[in-house]
Enzyme design. Structure first.
Site, mmCIF file in Angstrom:
data_model
loop_
_atom_site.group_PDB
_atom_site.id
_atom_site.type_symbol
_atom_site.label_atom_id
_atom_site.label_comp_id
_atom_site.label_asym_id
_atom_site.label_seq_id
_atom_site.Cartn_x
_atom_site.Cartn_y
_atom_site.Cartn_z
ATOM 1 N N SER A 52 0.849 -1.198 0.000
ATOM 2 C CA SER A 52 0.000 0.000 0.000
ATOM 3 C C SER A 52 0.877 1.238 0.000
ATOM 4 O O SER A 52 1.653 1.471 0.927
ATOM 5 C CB SER A 52 -0.897 0.015 1.236
ATOM 6 O OG SER A 52 -1.379 1.329 1.424
ATOM 7 N N HIS A 71 -1.268 -1.276 -4.212
ATOM 8 C CA HIS A 71 -2.546 -0.928 -3.587
ATOM 9 C C HIS A 71 -2.588 0.581 -3.349
ATOM 10 O O HIS A 71 -1.693 1.137 -2.711
ATOM 11 C CB HIS A 71 -2.654 -1.704 -2.274
ATOM 12 C CG HIS A 71 -3.952 -1.539 -1.569
ATOM 13 N ND1 HIS A 71 -5.096 -2.243 -1.896
ATOM 14 C CD2 HIS A 71 -4.302 -0.737 -0.519
ATOM 15 C CE1 HIS A 71 -6.080 -1.895 -1.076
ATOM 16 N NE2 HIS A 71 -5.628 -0.973 -0.242
ATOM 17 N N ASP A 97 -4.674 3.735 -1.842
ATOM 18 C CA ASP A 97 -5.729 4.086 -0.895
ATOM 19 C C ASP A 97 -6.194 5.527 -1.106
ATOM 20 O O ASP A 97 -5.468 6.472 -0.807
ATOM 21 C CB ASP A 97 -5.197 3.949 0.534
ATOM 22 C CG ASP A 97 -5.009 2.497 0.921
ATOM 23 O OD1 ASP A 97 -5.992 1.733 0.865
ATOM 24 O OD2 ASP A 97 -3.874 2.115 1.267
ATOM 25 N N MET A 123 -8.724 8.382 0.010
ATOM 26 C CA MET A 123 -9.575 8.747 1.161
ATOM 27 C C MET A 123 -10.076 10.177 1.001
ATOM 28 O O MET A 123 -9.325 11.057 0.571
ATOM 29 C CB MET A 123 -8.778 8.636 2.457
ATOM 30 C CG MET A 123 -8.166 7.271 2.683
ATOM 31 S SD MET A 123 -7.413 7.153 4.302
ATOM 32 C CE MET A 123 -6.538 5.592 4.152
ATOM 33 N N HIS A 144 -8.322 1.327 -3.998
ATOM 34 C CA HIS A 144 -9.240 1.131 -2.875
ATOM 35 C C HIS A 144 -9.867 2.482 -2.536
ATOM 36 O O HIS A 144 -9.213 3.341 -1.956
ATOM 37 C CB HIS A 144 -8.426 0.567 -1.694
ATOM 38 C CG HIS A 144 -9.201 0.381 -0.425
ATOM 39 N ND1 HIS A 144 -8.584 0.146 0.787
ATOM 40 C CD2 HIS A 144 -10.543 0.388 -0.178
ATOM 41 C CE1 HIS A 144 -9.505 0.011 1.725
ATOM 42 N NE2 HIS A 144 -10.702 0.163 1.177
ATOM 43 N N MET A 198 -11.978 4.809 -0.516
ATOM 44 C CA MET A 198 -12.655 5.060 0.762
ATOM 45 C C MET A 198 -13.306 6.431 0.656
ATOM 46 O O MET A 198 -12.908 7.397 1.298
ATOM 47 C CB MET A 198 -11.640 4.985 1.915
ATOM 48 C CG MET A 198 -11.262 3.543 2.237
ATOM 49 S SD MET A 198 -9.689 3.408 3.110
ATOM 50 C CE MET A 198 -8.568 3.430 1.724
ATOM 51 N N MET A 243 -11.727 -5.695 5.420
ATOM 52 C CA MET A 243 -10.823 -4.812 6.173
ATOM 53 C C MET A 243 -10.465 -5.464 7.508
ATOM 54 O O MET A 243 -11.344 -5.895 8.261
ATOM 55 C CB MET A 243 -11.483 -3.458 6.423
ATOM 56 C CG MET A 243 -11.650 -2.581 5.192
ATOM 57 S SD MET A 243 -10.127 -2.229 4.297
ATOM 58 C CE MET A 243 -9.194 -1.314 5.522
ATOM 59 N N GLY A 269 -0.623 1.548 9.650
ATOM 60 C CA GLY A 269 0.097 1.362 10.907
ATOM 61 C C GLY A 269 -0.731 0.902 12.093
ATOM 62 O O GLY A 269 -0.257 0.934 13.225
ATOM 63 N N ASP A 297 -6.707 -6.269 4.360
ATOM 64 C CA ASP A 297 -6.034 -4.968 4.359
ATOM 65 C C ASP A 297 -6.014 -4.397 5.770
ATOM 66 O O ASP A 297 -7.067 -4.097 6.330
ATOM 67 C CB ASP A 297 -6.816 -4.048 3.394
ATOM 68 C CG ASP A 297 -6.194 -2.671 3.246
ATOM 69 O OD1 ASP A 297 -5.118 -2.418 3.815
ATOM 70 O OD2 ASP A 297 -6.803 -1.852 2.536
ATOM 71 N N GLY A 333 -2.747 -3.937 9.011
ATOM 72 C CA GLY A 333 -2.018 -4.579 10.110
ATOM 73 C C GLY A 333 -1.363 -5.894 9.760
ATOM 74 O O GLY A 333 -1.037 -6.680 10.659
ATOM 75 N N GLY A 374 1.106 -2.113 4.125
ATOM 76 C CA GLY A 374 1.634 -0.769 3.927
ATOM 77 C C GLY A 374 2.876 -0.543 4.750
ATOM 78 O O GLY A 374 4.007 -0.628 4.248
HETATM 79 C C1 DX5 Z 1 -6.207 1.671 5.663
HETATM 80 C C2 DX5 Z 1 -5.752 1.343 4.263
HETATM 81 C C3 DX5 Z 1 -4.650 0.369 4.186
HETATM 82 C C4 DX5 Z 1 -3.359 0.792 4.843
HETATM 83 C C5 DX5 Z 1 -2.716 -0.447 5.374
HETATM 84 O O1 DX5 Z 1 -7.431 2.293 5.616
HETATM 85 O O2 DX5 Z 1 -6.834 0.810 3.514
HETATM 86 O O3 DX5 Z 1 -4.406 -0.044 2.847
HETATM 87 O O4 DX5 Z 1 -2.466 1.433 3.989
HETATM 88 O O5 DX5 Z 1 -1.592 -0.082 6.078
HETATM 89 P P1 DX5 Z 1 -0.913 -1.071 7.117
HETATM 90 O O6 DX5 Z 1 -0.438 -2.269 6.364
HETATM 91 O O7 DX5 Z 1 0.194 -0.244 7.677
HETATM 92 O O8 DX5 Z 1 -1.950 -1.415 8.148
HETATM 93 ZN ZN ZN Z 2 -6.426 -0.119 1.512
#
Ligand code: DX5
Ligand code: ZN
Length: 223
Positions: A7, A32, A34, A36, A65, A67, A136, A144, A174, A176, A196
């Protein structure tokens, strides 16, 4: 086939081109992305303009993705920007099926995501019409965070549901995920694994990707 999907959210945005090449050179196909909007989630990232910029320097599979609230307003923009697949949130759509049809009309791969509080059963009527379901494993909005273990039950239930019906579906997870816990999600039935911070915050992303691939291979879905 298991895919690791780094990500970009956790990359160094001052050197995006280099960051993308780093994961590409480590043998990764998926990137990936993201998006937002500060409304569906309490964070703002980037939009189609940035994606069309990085499209010029990358041949990776862009797994977008979204959001964002009412994503149907922006699908054409992400198609033109160079997305390879577009995933929308179930919770963000007034009529998920019509958004699925809209994305399909561009001959684009389509995914539907569910946040941790959304029951997996909401996906069941949709699985025949989509290419991927994104479960998710954290609350969407930030990289993070720690994986929510209960999300694994949803992966198992969905995998069972589609396997019993002979439905072909990618299951993406996706949030953690890192080398230490990737085996839990692959053995539960996920095959596209977003990571990510584990990858982009590491000193040696290549080693992390390799460790994730190895652990995934050692922990396959067994039905
Ligand atoms: C969170 C995102 C993820 C995020 C994952 O809303 O959709 O894609 O980047 O990041 P890590 O792998 O650090 O949890
Ligand atoms: Zn994502």
């Amino acid at each position: 086939m298991i895919y690791i999907a780094p990500s970009l959210l956790s990359a160094d945005f001052s050197t995006l081109n280099t960051e993308i090449k780093r994961v590409r050179d480590a043998g990764v196909k998926y990137l990936h992305l993201d998006v937002m909007d500060g409304a569906f989630v309490p964070n703002i990232t980037f939009g189609p303009d940035l994606i069309s910029c990085i499209r010029k320097c990358s041949d990776m599979f862009f797994d977008v993705h979204l959001m964002i609230k009412r994503p149907e307003r922006y699908i054409d923009r992400f198609v033109k920007a160079g997305a390879d697949s577009i995933t929308v949130h179930y919770e963000a759509c007034e009529n998920p099926m019509s958004v699925i049809n809209l994305i399909r009309s561009y001959e684009m791969q389509v995914g539907v995501a569910i946040s941790p509080n959304t029951p997996v059963e909401h996906l069941y009527p949709l699985v025949e019409y989509i290419d991927l379901a994104l479960i998710m494993t954290v609350e969407p909005g930030f990289g993070g965070q720690s994986m929510i273990p209960e999300a694994l039950d949803k992966v198992r239930a969905l995998k069972k549901y589609v396997s019993e019906r002979g439905i072909q579906l990618d299951i993406e997870v996706d949030g953690g995920i890192k080398p230490e816990n990737i085996g839990l999600v692959t053995s539960a039935g996920a095959n596209i694994i977003v990571a990510g911070s584990a990858i982009f915050k590491a000193k040696k992303p290549r080693s992390v990707i390799q460790a994730m691939k190895e652990s995934a291979a050692q922990n396959p879905y067994k039905g």
